[in-house]
Design an enzyme around this catalytic site. Structure first.
Site, PDB file in Angstrom:
ATOM      1  CG  ASN A 104      -1.757   1.223   1.379  1.00 56.17           C
ATOM      2  OD1 ASN A 104      -1.842   2.012   0.430  1.00 56.17           O
ATOM      3  ND2 ASN A 104      -2.396   1.396   2.520  1.00 56.17           N
ATOM      4  CD1 TRP A 105       3.736   1.024  -2.806  1.00 53.00           C
ATOM      5  CD2 TRP A 105       3.572   2.056  -4.799  1.00 53.00           C
ATOM      6  NE1 TRP A 105       4.451   0.297  -3.717  1.00 53.00           N
ATOM      7  CE2 TRP A 105       4.367   0.898  -4.949  1.00 53.00           C
ATOM      8  CE3 TRP A 105       3.338   2.857  -5.914  1.00 53.00           C
ATOM      9  CZ2 TRP A 105       4.921   0.536  -6.180  1.00 53.00           C
ATOM     10  CZ3 TRP A 105       3.882   2.494  -7.132  1.00 53.00           C
ATOM     11  CH2 TRP A 105       4.660   1.341  -7.263  1.00 53.00           C
ATOM     12  CE  LYS A 106      -0.243   3.483   4.528  1.00 53.93           C
ATOM     13  NZ  LYS A 106      -0.213   3.634   5.957  1.00 53.93           N
ATOM     14  N   GLY A 164       1.986   2.722  10.685  1.00 51.21           N
ATOM     15  CA  GLY A 164       2.918   3.832  10.494  1.00 51.21           C
ATOM     16  C   GLY A 164       3.603   4.304  11.763  1.00 51.21           C
ATOM     17  N   GLY A 172       2.748  -0.965   4.362  1.00 54.36           N
ATOM     18  CA  GLY A 172       2.723   0.452   3.996  1.00 54.36           C
ATOM     19  C   GLY A 172       4.125   0.980   3.800  1.00 54.36           C
ATOM     20  N   GLY A 173       4.653   1.626   4.827  1.00 54.71           N
ATOM     21  CA  GLY A 173       5.961   2.302   4.758  1.00 54.71           C
ATOM     22  C   GLY A 173       7.062   1.468   4.104  1.00 54.71           C
ATOM     23  CG  HIS A 177      -6.047   2.019   5.037  1.00 55.28           C
ATOM     24  ND1 HIS A 177      -5.631   3.042   5.852  1.00 55.28           N
ATOM     25  CD2 HIS A 177      -5.018   1.151   4.946  1.00 55.28           C
ATOM     26  CE1 HIS A 177      -4.387   2.792   6.234  1.00 55.28           C
ATOM     27  NE2 HIS A 177      -3.987   1.656   5.701  1.00 55.28           N
ATOM     28  CB  SER A 214       4.765  -1.116  12.227  1.00 53.30           C
ATOM     29  OG  SER A 214       4.350   0.225  12.392  1.00 53.30           O
ATOM     30  CD  GLU A 241      -3.030   5.749   6.408  1.00 51.34           C
ATOM     31  OE1 GLU A 241      -2.998   5.744   5.161  1.00 51.34           O
ATOM     32  OE2 GLU A 241      -2.088   5.337   7.116  1.00 51.34           O
ATOM     33  CD  GLU A 261      -3.659  -2.298   7.521  1.00 51.46           C
ATOM     34  OE1 GLU A 261      -2.510  -2.478   7.147  1.00 51.46           O
ATOM     35  OE2 GLU A 261      -4.305  -1.284   7.211  1.00 51.46           O
TER      36      GLU A 261
HETATM   37  P1  PGA Z   1       2.519   0.655   7.655  1.00 51.55           P
HETATM   38  O1  PGA Z   1       1.098   0.813   6.958  1.00 51.55           O
HETATM   39  O2  PGA Z   1       3.124  -0.623   7.148  1.00 51.55           O
HETATM   40  O3  PGA Z   1       3.290   1.857   7.236  1.00 51.55           O
HETATM   41  O4  PGA Z   1       2.279   0.604   9.128  1.00 51.55           O
HETATM   42  C1  PGA Z   1       0.249  -0.292   6.796  1.00 51.55           C
HETATM   43  C2  PGA Z   1      -1.049   0.161   6.173  1.00 51.55           C
HETATM   44  O5  PGA Z   1      -1.472   1.295   6.406  1.00 51.55           O
HETATM   45  O6  PGA Z   1      -1.681  -0.594   5.437  1.00 51.55           O
END
Ligand code: PGA
Length: 240
Positions: free
Chosen positions: A9-11, A168, A224-225, A87, A205, A89, A162
């Site tokens: 997930n590159w956001k 994050g 994500g990150g 998600h 994370s 976010e 999640e």
């Molecule tokens: P993260 O994000 O790996 O940066 O914690 C995961 C996600 O939001 O799907």
């Protein structure tokens, strides 16, 4: 190499299409789903051959006067096979359970595979695992409301656990607690929808060091990150 599903997930990254192409080429492996911003999908379809593509959101209507929205069929026509829905976010930006429910139904009806996200915040986690399960159960029952009656391809529904406090933050959950929640989600869905074999992912994370532990208790990862750093991401794949 990887057998379980690893979703990147590159956001809202990277900033340019050229960088997106570079990143996609570096991460273009089997059993990987790359979820770039919408605008990069069509070009990445041309530049990748081993990975699958996914979007980070979708709208629930097929077409019409919905300025700025993207329909499930548009995503399919660009080559996306997956879509992330719910998600945290997006929930934080105001997406409600009702909207998520409509999006899941629309995406499944169009034949997309849905990566549906659930997870509790820190206040709930601090109250203990019972409170966590209660909260997740509410999310599942509201967000997947009536889904069994829709004659949808429910096997196209993947659930990502999640925990919001792990996203994050660099503070991942433990595989032990993840297993407890994942097992709970599995048994709840088995009971509710009378379907076994759910695919459940962990996200929050994930990095090269902790990936192995989470892979042992789930069917894959939502990253994500670390998915913005090809070296780290490839190490995660080698843990699989
Ligand atoms: P993260 O994000 O790996 O940066 O914690 C995961 C996600 O939001 O799907």
């Amino acid at each position: 190499m990887s057998r379980k599903l690893i979703v990147a997930n590159w956001k809202m990254n990277p900033q340019t299409e050229a960088e997106a192409i570079q990143l996609a080429k570096a991460e273009d492996k089997k059993n990987v789903v790359l979820c770039p911003p919408f605008v990069y999908l069509s070009n990445l379809k041309l530049k990748t051959k081993n990975s699958k593509l996914g979007a980070q959101d979708v709208f629930f209507q097929e077409n019409g006067a919905f300025t700025g929205e993207i329909s499930p069929l548009m995503l399919k026509s660009l080559g996306a096979k997956y879509v992330i829905i719910g998600h945290s976010e997006r929930r934080a930006l105001g997406e409600t359970d009702e909207i998520i429910n409509r999006k899941v139904k629309a995406a499944l009806s169009a034949g997309l595979k849905v990566i549906f996200c659930v997870g509790e915040n820190l206040a709930i986690r601090r109250r203990g695992m019972k409170a966590v399960k209660n909260f997740i159960k509410q999310q599942l029952s509201k967000d997947l409301r009536n889904i069994g009656n829709w004659k949808l391809k429910i096997e196209n529904l993947l659930v990502a656990y999640e925990p919001v406090w792990a996203i994050g933050t660099g503070k991942a959950d433990t595989p032990k607690d993840t297993k407890e929640v994942v097992d709970y989600i599995r048994s709840y869905l088995n009971w509710k929808l009378k379907i076994a074999n759910w695919k459940l992912l962990y996200g929050g994370s994930v990095n090269a060091k902790n990936a192995k532990g989470f892979l042992e208790v789930s069917d894959g990862l939502l990253v994500g990150g670390a998915s913005l750093q090809p070296k780290e991401f490839l190490k995660i794949l080698y843990e699989n």
